[in-house]
Design an enzyme around this catalytic site. Structure first.
Site, PDB file in Angstrom:
ATOM      1  N   ASP A  13       2.543   2.345   9.865  1.00  0.00           N
ATOM      2  CA  ASP A  13       2.189   1.450   8.735  1.00  0.00           C
ATOM      3  C   ASP A  13       3.604   1.953   7.741  1.00  0.00           C
ATOM      4  O   ASP A  13       4.059   1.015   7.198  1.00  0.00           O
ATOM      5  CB  ASP A  13       0.945   2.107   8.188  1.00  0.00           C
ATOM      6  CG  ASP A  13       0.173   0.959   7.506  1.00  0.00           C
ATOM      7  OD1 ASP A  13       0.886   0.084   6.709  1.00  0.00           O
ATOM      8  OD2 ASP A  13      -1.138   1.159   7.736  1.00  0.00           O
ATOM      9  N   HIS A  16       6.349  -0.582   7.613  1.00  0.00           N
ATOM     10  CA  HIS A  16       6.487  -2.017   6.719  1.00  0.00           C
ATOM     11  C   HIS A  16       7.228  -1.518   5.410  1.00  0.00           C
ATOM     12  O   HIS A  16       7.986  -2.222   4.902  1.00  0.00           O
ATOM     13  CB  HIS A  16       4.735  -2.197   6.066  1.00  0.00           C
ATOM     14  CG  HIS A  16       4.025  -2.513   7.242  1.00  0.00           C
ATOM     15  ND1 HIS A  16       4.206  -3.804   7.822  1.00  0.00           N
ATOM     16  CD2 HIS A  16       2.953  -2.198   7.570  1.00  0.00           C
ATOM     17  CE1 HIS A  16       3.132  -4.349   8.303  1.00  0.00           C
ATOM     18  NE2 HIS A  16       2.340  -3.355   8.659  1.00  0.00           N
ATOM     19  N   HIS A 193      -9.395   3.768   7.517  1.00  0.00           N
ATOM     20  CA  HIS A 193      -7.943   3.701   7.174  1.00  0.00           C
ATOM     21  C   HIS A 193      -7.571   3.082   5.989  1.00  0.00           C
ATOM     22  O   HIS A 193      -8.111   1.998   5.428  1.00  0.00           O
ATOM     23  CB  HIS A 193      -7.375   2.758   8.470  1.00  0.00           C
ATOM     24  CG  HIS A 193      -5.903   2.398   8.101  1.00  0.00           C
ATOM     25  ND1 HIS A 193      -4.874   2.863   8.597  1.00  0.00           N
ATOM     26  CD2 HIS A 193      -5.347   1.436   7.422  1.00  0.00           C
ATOM     27  CE1 HIS A 193      -3.793   2.312   8.429  1.00  0.00           C
ATOM     28  NE2 HIS A 193      -4.078   1.238   7.531  1.00  0.00           N
ATOM     29  N   HIS A 195      -5.785   2.220   1.958  1.00  0.00           N
ATOM     30  CA  HIS A 195      -4.409   2.199   1.333  1.00  0.00           C
ATOM     31  C   HIS A 195      -4.599   2.248  -0.241  1.00  0.00           C
ATOM     32  O   HIS A 195      -5.805   2.188  -0.575  1.00  0.00           O
ATOM     33  CB  HIS A 195      -3.989   0.310   1.448  1.00  0.00           C
ATOM     34  CG  HIS A 195      -3.196   0.128   2.864  1.00  0.00           C
ATOM     35  ND1 HIS A 195      -1.812   0.349   3.029  1.00  0.00           N
ATOM     36  CD2 HIS A 195      -3.501   0.035   4.020  1.00  0.00           C
ATOM     37  CE1 HIS A 195      -1.649   0.161   4.180  1.00  0.00           C
ATOM     38  NE2 HIS A 195      -2.610  -0.077   4.898  1.00  0.00           N
ATOM     39  N   TYR A 284      -3.507  -8.998   1.472  1.00  0.00           N
ATOM     40  CA  TYR A 284      -2.916  -8.007   2.648  1.00  0.00           C
ATOM     41  C   TYR A 284      -1.809  -7.427   2.234  1.00  0.00           C
ATOM     42  O   TYR A 284      -0.942  -7.728   1.678  1.00  0.00           O
ATOM     43  CB  TYR A 284      -2.562  -9.090   3.733  1.00  0.00           C
ATOM     44  CG  TYR A 284      -2.380  -8.470   5.131  1.00  0.00           C
ATOM     45  CD1 TYR A 284      -3.625  -7.800   5.808  1.00  0.00           C
ATOM     46  CD2 TYR A 284      -1.355  -8.682   5.832  1.00  0.00           C
ATOM     47  CE1 TYR A 284      -3.446  -7.265   7.150  1.00  0.00           C
ATOM     48  CE2 TYR A 284      -1.127  -8.157   7.185  1.00  0.00           C
ATOM     49  CZ  TYR A 284      -2.247  -7.502   7.641  1.00  0.00           C
ATOM     50  OH  TYR A 284      -1.930  -6.931   9.055  1.00  0.00           O
TER      51      TYR A 284
END
Ligand SMILES: C[C@H](O)CC(=O)C(=O)O
Ligand SMILES: [Mn+2]
Length: 338
Positions: A13, A16, A193, A195, A284
């Protein structure tokens, strides 16, 4: 002590956040330090998973094979994990990872599309891998739908089913409702998971643990798409205080952050205005840098692009729409001015 399994996604991740620019050598060196810190599973490779290096998703500095070779050589106790999004990665890509002793594959689909994971999970199980089903953008579906899709993942043979808050759009009550429903409905461990777009990644992870998740993700320094992920060293410190055994040496993990991750960060992993809009609009997470580039190119505000992408309920794989939206917004702006 209470046990919790942690999967570190810094080297996947986190890619990114650095536009997939880590070299194989850098990845190998960081993997070695994570292993030494006691991390037991690390996910590695392109941010969009195996096979992700492309014009659409951004080219990585090295090939999947080069990353696998460097990391597998560096690891002693820690297991290697890869993300596979059917349609971006293929079973052929997974076979390459298997040449380098990959232990775990997380087969990721949009939260309503678990059925596309069947073949990949079957293949992984037949070949002795741990298979984890990974439902992305889970804020976009109601509880019943998330449960239905998790059951599908379980029926295909998933050893764990994850709920991913890919846009960092969930609040703790939603996490609790969904994780407890999953826990009641499936017989395999439930993972989470997070963010950090709304500043809730650690809090939501704790909410998930409180309601039954026994596997959770984090990344060192929170390095990841959008506003980043649950900052792993913070999570470990909090879990230690709460009496959980993560098996991770906190100081060694902090040192990985300071010595290995800080120097390679392109920008501080903060909740910038556009990252906040991702969580607010439910867009997203990995659209962030694409939207910034499009905003600059077409002279529009990245926040407007991301709000519109959220309104249109766009999902991963629709990166090309970012440009379309930017062009439309730029035309509208010119009409309004003229
Ligand atoms: C491809 C995405 O980055 C997968 C992920 O980490 C998420 O959905 O969140
Ligand atoms: Mn993610």
């Amino acid at each position: 002590m209470k046990q919790i399994r942690i999967i570190d996604a810094t080297l996947r991740d986190g890619m990114h956040a650095v536009s997939h620019s880590l070299s194989a050598e850098q990845m190998g060196a960081i993997a070695q330090r994570l292993d030494e810190a006691g991390v037991t599973t690390i996910e590695i490779g392109h941010g969009d998973g195996i096979g992700g290096s492309s014009l659409q998703y951004g080219f990585a500095k090295a090939s999947d094979r080069e990353y696998f070779a460097a990391v597998s050589k560096a690891l002693k106790n820690c297991k290697m994990d890869v993300l596979l999004i059917p349609g971006i990665g293929t079973i052929e890509d997974l076979k390459v990872a298997m040449e380098y002793n990959v232990h775990t594959v997380r087969v990721a689909t949009h939260v309503t599309e678990a059925d596309v994971a069947e073949q990949h999970i079957n293949f992984a199980k037949k070949n002795g891998l741990e298979a984890i089903g990974f439902l992305m953008m889970s804020h976009m579906a109601p509880v019943e739908k998330v449960v239905e899709q998790a059951k599908l993942m379980e029926s295909y043979g998933a050893d764990v089913v994850y709920m991913a808050d890919s846009g960092g759009a969930m609040v703790p009550d939603e996490v609790k409702a969904k994780i407890s429903a999953l826990k009641a409905a499936i017989n395999v461990p439930v993972g989470f998971h997070a963010h950090n777009n709304l500043g809730l990644a650690v809090g939501n992870t704790l909410a998930a643990i409180e309601t039954g998740a026994t596997v959770v993700d984090g990344t060192v320094r929170g390095l990841g798409a959008g506003a980043g992920n649950t900052q792993l060293e913070v999570l470990v410190a909090v879990l230690n205080k709460m009496g959980y055994d993560t098996g991770i040496d906190l100081y060694k993990l902090m040192d990985v952050g300071q010595e290995m991750i800080d120097p390679l960060m392109h920008r501080p992993q903060i909740i910038s205005n556009d990252a906040l809009v991702i969580g607010y609009a439910g867009a997203y997470g990995s659209f962030l840098l694409h939207a910034r580039r499009a905003a600059e190119k077409f002279g529009v505000d990245a926040r407007d692009i991301l709000m519109e992408l959220g309104r249109r309920k766009t999902v991963g794989g629709q990166e090309d729409l970012i440009i379309d939206v930017a062009i439309e917004l730029s035309k509208q702006r010119k009409q309004n001015v003229g």
